[in-house]
Every structure is written in structure tokens, then in C-alpha cells.
Design an enzyme around this catalytic site. Structure first.
Site, PDB file in Angstrom:
ATOM      1  N   LEU A   9      13.727 -13.828   1.614  1.00 22.93           N
ATOM      2  CA  LEU A   9      13.182 -15.134   1.239  1.00 22.93           C
ATOM      3  C   LEU A   9      11.852 -14.949   0.528  1.00 22.93           C
ATOM      4  O   LEU A   9      10.891 -14.428   1.100  1.00 22.93           O
ATOM      5  CB  LEU A   9      12.991 -16.003   2.487  1.00 22.93           C
ATOM      6  CG  LEU A   9      14.243 -16.204   3.347  1.00 22.93           C
ATOM      7  CD1 LEU A   9      13.933 -17.127   4.519  1.00 22.93           C
ATOM      8  CD2 LEU A   9      15.395 -16.755   2.510  1.00 22.93           C
ATOM      9  N   ALA A  11      10.763 -17.513  -2.060  1.00 26.42           N
ATOM     10  CA  ALA A  11      10.629 -18.652  -2.968  1.00 26.42           C
ATOM     11  C   ALA A  11       9.398 -19.491  -2.674  1.00 26.42           C
ATOM     12  O   ALA A  11       9.025 -20.354  -3.458  1.00 26.42           O
ATOM     13  CB  ALA A  11      11.872 -19.530  -2.886  1.00 26.42           C
ATOM     14  N   GLY A  12       8.764 -19.221  -1.542  1.00 28.29           N
ATOM     15  CA  GLY A  12       7.665 -20.086  -1.081  1.00 28.29           C
ATOM     16  C   GLY A  12       6.476 -20.072  -2.029  1.00 28.29           C
ATOM     17  O   GLY A  12       6.292 -19.155  -2.821  1.00 28.29           O
ATOM     18  N   ARG A  16      -1.149 -21.099   1.661  1.00 26.52           N
ATOM     19  CA  ARG A  16      -2.302 -20.633   2.433  1.00 26.52           C
ATOM     20  C   ARG A  16      -3.049 -19.474   1.774  1.00 26.52           C
ATOM     21  O   ARG A  16      -4.157 -19.144   2.142  1.00 26.52           O
ATOM     22  CB  ARG A  16      -1.831 -20.240   3.856  1.00 26.52           C
ATOM     23  CG  ARG A  16      -1.464 -21.429   4.705  1.00 26.52           C
ATOM     24  CD  ARG A  16      -0.621 -21.059   5.913  1.00 26.52           C
ATOM     25  NE  ARG A  16       0.793 -20.812   5.574  1.00 26.52           N
ATOM     26  CZ  ARG A  16       1.737 -20.521   6.454  1.00 26.52           C
ATOM     27  NH1 ARG A  16       1.428 -20.428   7.735  1.00 26.52           N
ATOM     28  NH2 ARG A  16       2.990 -20.309   6.065  1.00 26.52           N
ATOM     29  N   GLY A 140       6.301 -18.545  15.050  1.00 20.83           N
ATOM     30  CA  GLY A 140       7.239 -19.317  15.860  1.00 20.83           C
ATOM     31  C   GLY A 140       7.336 -18.672  17.246  1.00 20.83           C
ATOM     32  O   GLY A 140       7.354 -17.456  17.373  1.00 20.83           O
ATOM     33  N   LYS A 351     -12.862   9.917 -24.636  1.00 20.60           N
ATOM     34  CA  LYS A 351     -11.840   8.889 -24.882  1.00 20.60           C
ATOM     35  C   LYS A 351     -10.881   9.377 -25.961  1.00 20.60           C
ATOM     36  O   LYS A 351     -11.333   9.869 -26.984  1.00 20.60           O
ATOM     37  CB  LYS A 351     -12.512   7.590 -25.336  1.00 20.60           C
ATOM     38  CG  LYS A 351     -11.539   6.454 -25.535  1.00 20.60           C
ATOM     39  CD  LYS A 351     -11.827   5.611 -26.750  1.00 20.60           C
ATOM     40  CE  LYS A 351     -11.376   6.264 -28.027  1.00 20.60           C
ATOM     41  NZ  LYS A 351     -11.425   5.363 -29.194  1.00 20.60           N
ATOM     42  N   ASN A 377     -18.421  25.559 -27.350  1.00 20.60           N
ATOM     43  CA  ASN A 377     -19.551  25.036 -26.592  1.00 20.60           C
ATOM     44  C   ASN A 377     -20.094  23.818 -27.327  1.00 20.60           C
ATOM     45  O   ASN A 377     -20.467  23.914 -28.501  1.00 20.60           O
ATOM     46  CB  ASN A 377     -20.650  26.095 -26.451  1.00 20.60           C
ATOM     47  CG  ASN A 377     -21.711  25.617 -25.480  1.00 20.60           C
ATOM     48  OD1 ASN A 377     -21.566  25.752 -24.269  1.00 20.60           O
ATOM     49  ND2 ASN A 377     -22.769  25.029 -26.006  1.00 20.60           N
ATOM     50  N   SER A 405     -27.096  21.343 -29.768  1.00 21.57           N
ATOM     51  CA  SER A 405     -27.487  20.108 -29.078  1.00 21.57           C
ATOM     52  C   SER A 405     -27.950  19.032 -30.057  1.00 21.57           C
ATOM     53  O   SER A 405     -28.473  19.333 -31.131  1.00 21.57           O
ATOM     54  CB  SER A 405     -28.626  20.398 -28.103  1.00 21.57           C
ATOM     55  OG  SER A 405     -28.153  21.222 -27.072  1.00 21.57           O
TER      56      SER A 405
HETATM   57  C1  UD1 Z   1       8.185 -18.061   9.440  1.00 21.41           C
HETATM   58  C2  UD1 Z   1       9.026 -18.567  10.623  1.00 21.41           C
HETATM   59  C3  UD1 Z   1       8.252 -18.273  11.906  1.00 21.41           C
HETATM   60  C4  UD1 Z   1       7.970 -16.796  12.013  1.00 21.41           C
HETATM   61  C5  UD1 Z   1       7.249 -16.291  10.760  1.00 21.41           C
HETATM   62  C6  UD1 Z   1       7.180 -14.768  10.783  1.00 21.41           C
HETATM   63  C7  UD1 Z   1      10.311 -20.511   9.878  1.00 21.41           C
HETATM   64  C8  UD1 Z   1      10.441 -21.996   9.922  1.00 21.41           C
HETATM   65  N1  UD1 Z   1       9.263 -19.985  10.519  1.00 21.41           N
HETATM   66  O1  UD1 Z   1       6.986 -18.808   9.404  1.00 21.41           O
HETATM   67  O2  UD1 Z   1       9.025 -18.690  13.046  1.00 21.41           O
HETATM   68  O3  UD1 Z   1       7.184 -16.554  13.176  1.00 21.41           O
HETATM   69  O4  UD1 Z   1       7.951 -16.662   9.568  1.00 21.41           O
HETATM   70  O5  UD1 Z   1       6.392 -14.280   9.743  1.00 21.41           O
HETATM   71  O6  UD1 Z   1      11.160 -19.837   9.337  1.00 21.41           O
HETATM   72  N2  UD1 Z   1      10.267 -19.416   1.814  1.00 21.41           N
HETATM   73  C9  UD1 Z   1      11.224 -19.743   0.886  1.00 21.41           C
HETATM   74  N3  UD1 Z   1      11.513 -21.052   0.674  1.00 21.41           N
HETATM   75  C10 UD1 Z   1      10.919 -22.052   1.374  1.00 21.41           C
HETATM   76  C11 UD1 Z   1       9.951 -21.698   2.343  1.00 21.41           C
HETATM   77  C12 UD1 Z   1       9.649 -20.372   2.544  1.00 21.41           C
HETATM   78  O7  UD1 Z   1      11.805 -18.860   0.226  1.00 21.41           O
HETATM   79  O8  UD1 Z   1      11.258 -23.219   1.133  1.00 21.41           O
HETATM   80  C13 UD1 Z   1       9.962 -17.971   2.015  1.00 21.41           C
HETATM   81  C14 UD1 Z   1       8.502 -17.632   1.756  1.00 21.41           C
HETATM   82  O9  UD1 Z   1       8.311 -17.223   0.419  1.00 21.41           O
HETATM   83  C15 UD1 Z   1       8.266 -16.485   2.736  1.00 21.41           C
HETATM   84  C16 UD1 Z   1       9.273 -16.738   3.843  1.00 21.41           C
HETATM   85  O10 UD1 Z   1      10.211 -17.660   3.350  1.00 21.41           O
HETATM   86  O11 UD1 Z   1       8.512 -15.233   2.156  1.00 21.41           O
HETATM   87  C17 UD1 Z   1       8.634 -17.300   5.115  1.00 21.41           C
HETATM   88  O12 UD1 Z   1       7.931 -18.474   4.793  1.00 21.41           O
HETATM   89  P1  UD1 Z   1       6.484 -18.726   5.391  1.00 21.41           P
HETATM   90  O13 UD1 Z   1       5.987 -20.005   4.864  1.00 21.41           O
HETATM   91  O14 UD1 Z   1       5.649 -17.545   5.269  1.00 21.41           O
HETATM   92  O15 UD1 Z   1       6.869 -18.953   6.949  1.00 21.41           O
HETATM   93  P2  UD1 Z   1       5.933 -18.777   8.193  1.00 21.41           P
HETATM   94  O16 UD1 Z   1       5.103 -19.990   8.352  1.00 21.41           O
HETATM   95  O17 UD1 Z   1       5.250 -17.484   8.121  1.00 21.41           O
HETATM   96 MG    MG Z   2       4.978 -16.049   6.624  1.00 23.87          MG
END
Ligand code: UD1
Ligand code: MG
Length: 462
Positions: A9, A11-12, A16, A140, A351, A377, A405
Site C-alpha cells: 500500500l 497510495a496515501g 503527517r 492500531g 573538475k 609536478n 608555481s
Molecule cells: C496503519 C494501520 C494501523 C497499524 C499501522 C502500522 C489501518 C487502518 N491502520 O495505520 O493499525 O498499526 O498502519 O504502521 O490500516 N494507504 C493507501 N491508501 C489509503 C490510505 C493509506 O495506499 O487510502 C497506504 C499509505 O500510503 C501507507 C499505508 O497505506 O503506506 C498505511 O497508511 P498509514 O496512513 O500510514 O496508516 P497508519 O495510520 O500508519
Molecule cells: Mg503508517
């Protein structure tokens, strides 16, 4: 044996991180987080590997290339929604699906393989990789019943006070029975504090349906550190650096003070090389055996052969051949090619120049767009004048020549083998082999000048 599939995953938005770029493209020891994750997952025996991309999708894809397949998550509606985007590619298949996040760069292939084995042994519908930690903030929580069986995973923001106290957390890595995963994903909703479709809700759905939920505990929690902000990024970088250091030292490299050196993950260093405090080695750099990289040197994308000594210098996109040395306080800029046993002393800048074996460039010199032969030299304070304000020009100096020099060698100019340039010369014409060029104003001494210079006398009389 069942087929294994994996979903990463990525896509986030990484809100933060407060960043303009994708979270998973932030670097840890010179490599993006997603590259670490992909390289570990690829060591597991898989018949399909899919990355879910969304925010900054093109950037993420250009880093991973064709190592994985991709699906696009248009809107980032949560981790559960992200996994559901792979349904077209995976939904009908039989097998085990490993799901993991792109923000856990410390996770190893060894742990993933162990987890898959455990999942198979347990014959579970899902196995969650969990960890016990003192400060579970942000993760989580694993909520169990009285028999210590997993009931559900509760996100920090949705946790009741007693749930928030639980110290067993979800690392974000799971093995699912593929068909049961997709069936359960259709049942999740976004009825929670973040209005997101949580992948973690699949656990409760499967548990309620009477399926077997297993927990595989990770021994080294550090592996599961998820990077959500810059604080975690610094923490993970420190741990990764330690791993790199330990590997280097195990292979015979001396790090005098590992706590002050920074070595990127792809840097190669040969045995018996000593790395002094404050050294930074970056990118695609390789260093041979028996070298000393002196305190406060920075080397970036450069190739250093055996037996080289670098004293407090800055090297970038350059190479140094066997037995050469440089510094203190010198600078190799891109395409500096330093030959065998060449000596480059202090305050020298090179360079786009090739310097032949045994040549010495001892002090305060600029060598740019130049080819120097062997056994030359170059005297102190020489400038290879390469730029006329519009274009760069080339100079060449032949073997066994001597540049006195304080000379200016104004390019383009060709000084042949065994030639001499007298100190203080400004060379604008070629010099033939075995000749000497002298190009400077003649000295004129004015007899008794002081006695006839009234201003000087007034100063002295005050
Ligand atoms: C998530 C877990 C949490 C766990 C933690 C571990 C969920 C709801 N929570 O939280 O229980 O303890 O990881 O690190 O799963 N992403 C997508 N699409 C989205 C949202 C997120 O691809 O719509 C991807 C993000 O890019 C990331 C990953 O999913 O790589 C996790 O998302 P992130 O927002 O980091 O979740 P956490 O709050 O860390
Ligand atoms: Mg995370």
C-alpha cells in the site's frame, strides 16, 4: 502449495510528513522507503506483486519501475479501500495474500517468510504480525478476548481508554486467505473517527464469521516501525544506519566512531579500510581495501580504489585510482579522474580533468577541463584557466613536465612531454617537448626609490 500474492500500500498522501512528495519516497540512508519494502517482498516466493499507488502515483512508479504491477487508487479512502482496488487482478484467485504498508522500511524478508510459514501452519483465515511495545501511540491496538484470541483491531483514534492502554499493536503486515479477504472487504464501512475504510476492520468481520485469526509476534519491534512523520523517519534512519554499520564492521571495515559517520545503504567498502569520525559516504560510492577516509570527508557517487587516503575533503562523481591521496581541504568535482599514486595536496580543486599516474598537484591549484599526463609536478598556485566567460576550453600537459608555481595556463593550450613552464608564467601558446616557456614581465629595480617618495617619509615621521 498455494500461490502467494502480495500487495504493497503506497497510495496515501502522507499528510503527517507535511511534505510535497509522497511519504514512501522519503529517503532512509540514501534509498526511498518504498525501495526497501519492494526489495524485501521480492525475496518471498510470489506469483503476483501489486503496488497500490494514488497520491504522486507517477513519482512512485518511476522509482519502483517494472518490479511490481500497479493499481491506481483514485481517492485515498483508507487502507481497506486501497486493498479493494486490487480486486480485478486478484479477487478470483486462490492463495495467500500478504498485505503490507510502503512506510515500513526496516521490515525484512526473513520476517515475512516466517510469517507466511506460521500462517500456513495455523491454517488461519488471517494472520496479523503484531508487536509488544512500551509506547503504542499511533498504532492500531490488538484487542483479544479472555482466551487471548484476537477479536479485532482498534485504531488509536477510535480506541476506548482501556483499549488505548493495550501494548500489543498491529504492525500493518498481514497474511490473508485471498478469497476471504475480498469477501470481507465488501462488508467494511467508514463509520469511524477518520471516515476511512480500514483494512483492519476485516479482522473483526472474519472473527465474527467464526474464522480463525492468528497473531504472529515479531521479536524485534524495530522492524515494524511505521514512518508517518519526520520524527519516525529520523528514528528509522538511525536504526538502518546501525544495520549498515554492523554489516560493514563484520566485513572488516573499521568505523572509529559509528555514531558520527553516515554511510548510505548502497555504499561498498573493502576490508581494512578505516573510516574516521564525521565521514559521510553517499549514493553510488565504492571504496576499496586498505583506504583511510579521514575525518570530516564527504564522498558522493565516487569510486575509490585500494590504498587511497582522503584527508578532510569533498569528493563528488569522481574517481581515485590505487595509492592516490588527497587533502586536507580539497575538492573533486564531477568527472575528476585521479590516476594511480597521484598526490593531490591541500586547497586543490579538480573538475572534468584526468590526472596521470605519479603526478603531483600539491597546493592551492585549480585543474579544470584539463588532461595531465604522468609524473608531472604542478607547482603551488597554478590555475588552469579554462573559461573565457562564454565557453570552456581544454588544456593538456604531457608526461614528465614541470609547471612552476603561480602559473596561469590559459586554455586552449598544449604543453608537450618533458616541457618546463617557469614559475609565474602566463602561458597562452603551446610549448614543445623538452622546451621551457617563460612568460612574465621582467623585474625592474628603481634605485633609491624610497628616498624620493615623500608620502612614505611622512608616514614614518608621524
Ligand atoms: C496503519 C494501520 C494501523 C497499524 C499501522 C502500522 C489501518 C487502518 N491502520 O495505520 O493499525 O498499526 O498502519 O504502521 O490500516 N494507504 C493507501 N491508501 C489509503 C490510505 C493509506 O495506499 O487510502 C497506504 C499509505 O500510503 C501507507 C499505508 O497505506 O503506506 C498505511 O497508511 P498509514 O496512513 O500510514 O496508516 P497508519 O495510520 O500508519
Ligand atoms: Mg503508517
Amino acid at each position: 502449495m498455494k500461490d502467494n500474492f502480495a500487495i504493497i500500500l503506497a497510495a496515501g498522501k502522507g499528510t503527517r510528513m507535511k511534505s510535497k512528495k509522497s511519504k514512501v519516497l522519503h529517503q532512509v540512508c540514501g534509498k526511498t522507503m518504498i525501495q526497501y519494502v519492494v526489495s524485501q517482498v521480492k525475496q518471498v516466493n510470489l506469483s503476483k506483486l501489486i503496488t497500490v499507488v494514488g497520491a504522486h502515483a507517477d513519482d512512485v512508479k518511476s522509482v519502483i519501475g517494472n518490479q511490481t504491477e500497479y493499481v491506481f487508487q483514485k481517492e485515498q479512502l483508507g487502507t481497506g479501500h486501497a486493498v479493494l482496488q486490487t480486486e480485478k487482478k486478484l479477487g478470483k484467485l486462490n492463495g495467500t495474500t500478504l498485505v503490507l504498508n510502503g512506510d515500513t522500511p526496516l521490515l525484512t524478508a526473513k520476517t515475512l517468510k516466517k510469517m507466511l510459514d506460521y500462517h500456513r501452519e495455523c491454517n488461519a483465515a488471517v494472520t496479523v504480525l503484531t508487536a509488544w511495545i512500551d509506547d503504542p501511540t499511533g498504532y492500531g491496538r490488538i484487542i483479544c478476548d479472555n482466551q487471548q484470541n484476537i477479536k479485532k483491531i482498534v485504531e488509536q483514534k477510535d480506541a476506548l481508554p482501556q483499549e488505548a492502554e493495550v501494548k500489543e499493536i498491529n504492525t500493518g503486515v498481514y497474511c490473508f486467505d485471498n478469497q476471504q479477504l475480498f469477501a470481507a472487504l465488501h462488508e467494511i464501512n467508514s463509520d469511524n473517527q477518520q471516515n476511512e475504510y480500514y483494512l483492519t476492520d476485516v479482522i473483526e468481520i472474519l472473527q465474527r464469521a467464526g474464522k480463525k485469526i492468528a497473531a504472529c509476534q515479531i521479536n524485534d519491534f524495530q522492524e515494524a516501525l511505521g514512518v508517518n512523520d519526520r520524527i519516525a523517519l529520523a528514528r528509522v534512519t538511525k536504526i538502518m544506519q546501525k544495520r549498515i554499520d554492523v554489516k560493514l564492521m563484520a566485513n572488516g571495515v573499521t568505523l572509529i566512531d559509528p555514531s558520527t559517520t553516515y554511510v548510505d545503504s548502497d555504499v561498498k567498502i573493502g576490508s581494512n579500510t578505516v573510516i574516521e569520525p564525521g565521514v559521510v559516504l553517499k549514493g553510488n560510492t565504492s571504496i576499496g581495501c586498505d583506504c583511510t577516509i579521514g575525518a570530516n570527508s564527504i564522498i558522493k557517487d565516487s569510486q575509490i580504489a585500494d590504498g587511497v587516503e582522503v584527508k578532510c575533503s569533498y569528493l563528488e562523481q569522481s574517481q581515485m585510482d590505487k595509492g592516490s591521496d588527497i587533502g586536507p581541504n580539497s575538492h573533486l568535482r564531477p568527472q575528476a579522474d585521479i590516476g594511480k599514486r597521484v598526490h593531490i595536496g591541500n586547497f586543490v580543486e579538480v573538475k572534468k580533468a584526468k590526472i596521470g599516474e605519479n603526478t603531483k598537484v600539491g597546493h592551492l591549484t585549480y585543474v579544470g577541463d584539463t588532461t595531465l599526463g604522468k609524473n608531472i609536478n604542478v607547482g603551488c598556485g597554478t590555475v588552469f584557466v579554462n573559461y573565457d566567460g562564454m565557453n570552456k576550453h581544454q588544456s593538456k600537459v604531457g608526461d614528465y613536465s614541470f609547471i612552476g608555481s603561480g602559473s596561469n595556463i590559459i586554455a586552449p593550450v598544449n604543453i608537450e612531454d618533458h616541457a618546463y613552464v617557469a614559475a609565474g608564467s602566463t602561458i597562452t601558446n603551446d610549448v614543445k617537448a623538452h622546451d621551457m616557456a617563460i612568460a612574465r614581465g621582467r623585474q625592474v629595480n628603481k634605485v633609491g626609490y624610497y628616498d624620493h617618495y615623500p608620502v612614505a617619509q611622512q608616514v614614518e615621521s608621524k
